[in-house]
Scaffold this active site. Structure first.
Site, PDB file in Angstrom:
ATOM      1  N   ARG A 211       2.549  -0.478   4.568  1.00 31.59           N
ATOM      2  CA  ARG A 211       1.919  -2.437   4.191  1.00 31.59           C
ATOM      3  C   ARG A 211       2.573  -3.088   4.716  1.00 31.59           C
ATOM      4  NH1 ARG A 211      -3.884  -1.051   0.853  1.00 31.59           N
ATOM      5  NH2 ARG A 211      -3.936   0.936   1.295  1.00 31.59           N
ATOM      6  N   GLU A 213       2.138  -6.287   3.946  1.00 31.01           N
ATOM      7  CA  GLU A 213       1.935  -7.010   3.592  1.00 31.01           C
ATOM      8  C   GLU A 213       3.292  -8.207   3.880  1.00 31.01           C
ATOM      9  OE1 GLU A 213      -0.739  -6.691   1.611  1.00 31.01           O
ATOM     10  OE2 GLU A 213      -0.165  -4.508   0.618  1.00 31.01           O
ATOM     11  N   ARG A 219       3.099  -8.126  -7.646  1.00 30.89           N
ATOM     12  CA  ARG A 219       2.575  -6.348  -8.093  1.00 30.89           C
ATOM     13  C   ARG A 219       1.601  -5.829  -6.514  1.00 30.89           C
ATOM     14  NH1 ARG A 219      -3.001  -7.308  -6.920  1.00 30.89           N
ATOM     15  NH2 ARG A 219      -3.076 -10.129  -6.269  1.00 30.89           N
ATOM     16  N   HIS A 220       2.690  -6.420  -5.175  1.00 34.65           N
ATOM     17  CA  HIS A 220       3.328  -5.418  -4.321  1.00 34.65           C
ATOM     18  C   HIS A 220       3.849  -5.602  -3.640  1.00 34.65           C
ATOM     19  CE1 HIS A 220      -0.796  -8.445  -4.051  1.00 34.65           C
ATOM     20  NE2 HIS A 220      -1.422  -7.739  -2.890  1.00 34.65           N
ATOM     21  N   GLU A 357      -6.255  -4.528 -10.129  1.00 37.17           N
ATOM     22  CA  GLU A 357      -6.644  -3.901  -9.547  1.00 37.17           C
ATOM     23  C   GLU A 357      -5.749  -2.416  -9.357  1.00 37.17           C
ATOM     24  OE1 GLU A 357      -7.868  -4.246  -5.625  1.00 37.17           O
ATOM     25  OE2 GLU A 357      -7.271  -1.795  -5.027  1.00 37.17           O
ATOM     26  N   SER A 360      -8.823   2.046  -5.770  1.00 41.12           N
ATOM     27  CA  SER A 360      -9.800   2.186  -4.708  1.00 41.12           C
ATOM     28  C   SER A 360     -10.442   3.654  -4.270  1.00 41.12           C
ATOM     29  CB  SER A 360      -9.463   1.052  -3.210  1.00 41.12           C
ATOM     30  OG  SER A 360      -9.366  -0.153  -3.748  1.00 41.12           O
ATOM     31  N   ARG A 408       1.881   0.535  -9.390  1.00 43.55           N
ATOM     32  CA  ARG A 408       0.503  -0.023 -10.801  1.00 43.55           C
ATOM     33  C   ARG A 408      -0.011   0.500 -11.629  1.00 43.55           C
ATOM     34  NH1 ARG A 408      -2.887  -3.850  -6.562  1.00 43.55           N
ATOM     35  NH2 ARG A 408      -1.684  -4.998  -5.586  1.00 43.55           N
TER      36      ARG A 408
END
Ligand code: ATP
Ligand code: AMO
Length: 434
Positions: A211, A213, A219-220, A357, A360, A408
């Site tokens: 990703r 990002e 946390r990424h 989180e 998902s 995570r």
């Protein structure tokens, strides 16, 4: 494979060959000790200078710290030795001498900053705490695999070079694929659905996602490990049950099989398996509870995504893992099914840890017409996804699934401050090597 004895297995009255790294040398004058370290621990090697061959003593005691040495000798009981035994060497061989200047101290006595540790990961993993994180990561994945098998899911591997993204167009890494545009995959989403629509029915994958990002947060990651599940004839409630069972199994595996590693991370006392069932709050309840905490300057209204501050306030309020269900359809992706009786509400859910989180998921839209409408509503061209949508013409069962961010899960389990601690060689905006 290798005929040396692990230091932890060296028993008195045996002659053994142990091999590993020079952890430290303690020279007391007439007597000196080399502390040798391997995967399983440490052992004391005793050098009585007057009584031993000079060359043997020199070879052992002149080896710089972190050199790799192999020692053969008799093991004897010695209550004053750190492990209760010591080796009197007959021979010492230096297999690889280390520089005298080290970029970080593997004994852990001198602390190093995270960037230095990541630049020198091998040395970092010689620290007990560094090694422990990755032994636990391995156990977490083993336990997750076992939990997936317990629900009859098959392990699959899907492509990481793909033609389209699924999780929002801005976060893709483009690559050139024989002159055509291609991307690094953001999620196994469409592929796992395509397999769930076959006789394989229930699948899981533990693999990388990529990703782009833009943000640099604790946390990424730009390359993360996704633990994915997808099951045919499964709704979002059952998908949450499976999710809970996998998360709990990961904690249980670590609690049962990683006592020493938890000790090395100072977690032996505090580690506990989360209590089940995890509360399931609707999105509406979640925003009401966040608003009631007063943590946000502005009250949330229905349809807002939950800001990080809000998630934290709710996490403190709930105090453990919890699901948020029934999200507004508009903020969930096209493949998530909406409720039949209210199209503004989706079957999408998130699993939250009080800090962030973790997961998902949701029930998927398996009706082709509704799926195509969903693409259009999200501004995506259904033509580009023909390889996926066409299968929905040939009998697609109702299905549901989810993805856990592996790092995570580990980071929250081990109370790590930065997600980079949970990856051997993290990829972030600055870091492309090692
Ligand atoms: P997802 O898995 O859906 O991406 P996430 O937890 O990774 O969820 P994002 O959707 O990537 O989160 O980003 C949303 C959250 O990340 C927001 O709550 C936002 O506050 C936070 N965030 C985004 N950028 C930053 C940043 N630069 N610094 C701190 N937090 C940020
Ligand atoms: P989502 O985009 O929420 O869902 O990703 C699932 C989980 O993966 C983790 N994650 C990340 N971890 C670290 N760094 C990142 N950049 C990163 N991005 C995501 C998070 C997140 O909760 N296809 C859906 C899943 C599904 O519906 O099955 C998906 O990808 O823990």
């Amino acid at each position: 494979m290798d005929d040396r004895t692990y230091t932890a297995d060296a028993t008195p009255d045996e002659t053994v060959t142990v091999a590993g790294w020079v952890h430290e040398i303690r020279d007391l004058g007439g007597i000196a000790f080399l502390i040798l370290r391997d995967k399983t621990g440490r052992i004391q090697i005793k050098f009585e200078k007057e009584e031993m061959d000079d060359e043997l003593v020199e070879t052992g005691l002149d080896a710089p710290r972190e050199s790799v040495v192999s020692v053969t000798g008799a093991v004897e009981e010695e209550p004053r030795a750190p492990t209760g035994v010591e080796v009197t060497p007959d021979s010492v061989e230096v297999l690889s001498a280390a520089d005298t200047e080290l970029p970080l101290d593997p004994t852990g006595k001198v602390e190093a900053e995270l960037p230095t540790r990541l630049d020198n990961r091998t040395l970092d993993l010689r620290r007990e705490a560094g090694q422990a994180i990755f032994e636990i990561r391995s156990e977490m994945q083993r336990a997750a695999r076992e939990a997936f098998r317990a629900v009859d899911a098959t392990e699959i591997n899907t492509p990481k070079i793909v033609a389209t993204g699924t999780e929002g167009g801005t976060e893709l890494f483009p690559i050139t694929y024989f002159g055509r545009e291609a991307f690094m995959n953001q999620s196994p989403q469409l592929f796992k659905q395509l397999v769930a629509g076959s006789n394989v029915e229930r699948v899981f994958e533990i693999g990388p996602i990529f990703r782009a990002e833009e943000h640099n947060t604790p946390r990424h990651l730009n390359e993360a490990t996704s633990i994915d599940f997808e099951g045919a004839f499964c709704d979002h409630h059952e998908a949450m049950d499976v999710c809970e069972s996998v998360v709990v199994a990961a904690y249980e595996g670590v609690a049962e099989n990683c006592t020493e590693e938890l000790g090395a991370l100072d977690l032996a006392e505090d580690f506990s398996v989360p209590e089940t069932p995890f509360p399931r709050l609707t999105y509406e309840e979640a925003i009401e509870r966040i608003n009631a905490t007063g943590a946000l300057d502005e009250q949330l209204v229905w349809g807002d995504d939950l800001p990080t501050e809000g998630e934290k306030a709710l996490g403190d309020d709930v105090g453990g893992h919890y699901f948020i269900t029934d999200w507004p359809a508009d903020i969930k992706p096209f493949y998530i099914m909406d409720h039949d009786d209210d199209e503004t509400l989706s079957t999408g859910f998130d699993l939250m840890h009080p800090r962030m989180e973790l997961v998902s998921g949701g029930q998927r839209e398996h009706r082709r017409e509704q799926l195509i409408e969903g693409f259009e509503a999200q501004g995506l061209d259904p033509e580009a996804f023909e390889y996926y949508t066409k299968i929905f013409r040939y009998g697609m069962p109702p299905h549901a699934g989810w993805a856990i961010g592996g790092e995570r899960l580990l980071m929250t389990m081990l109370e790590l401050d930065n997600i980079r601690e949970a990856v051997l060689f993290p990829r972030d905006r600055q870091r492309l090597s090692p």
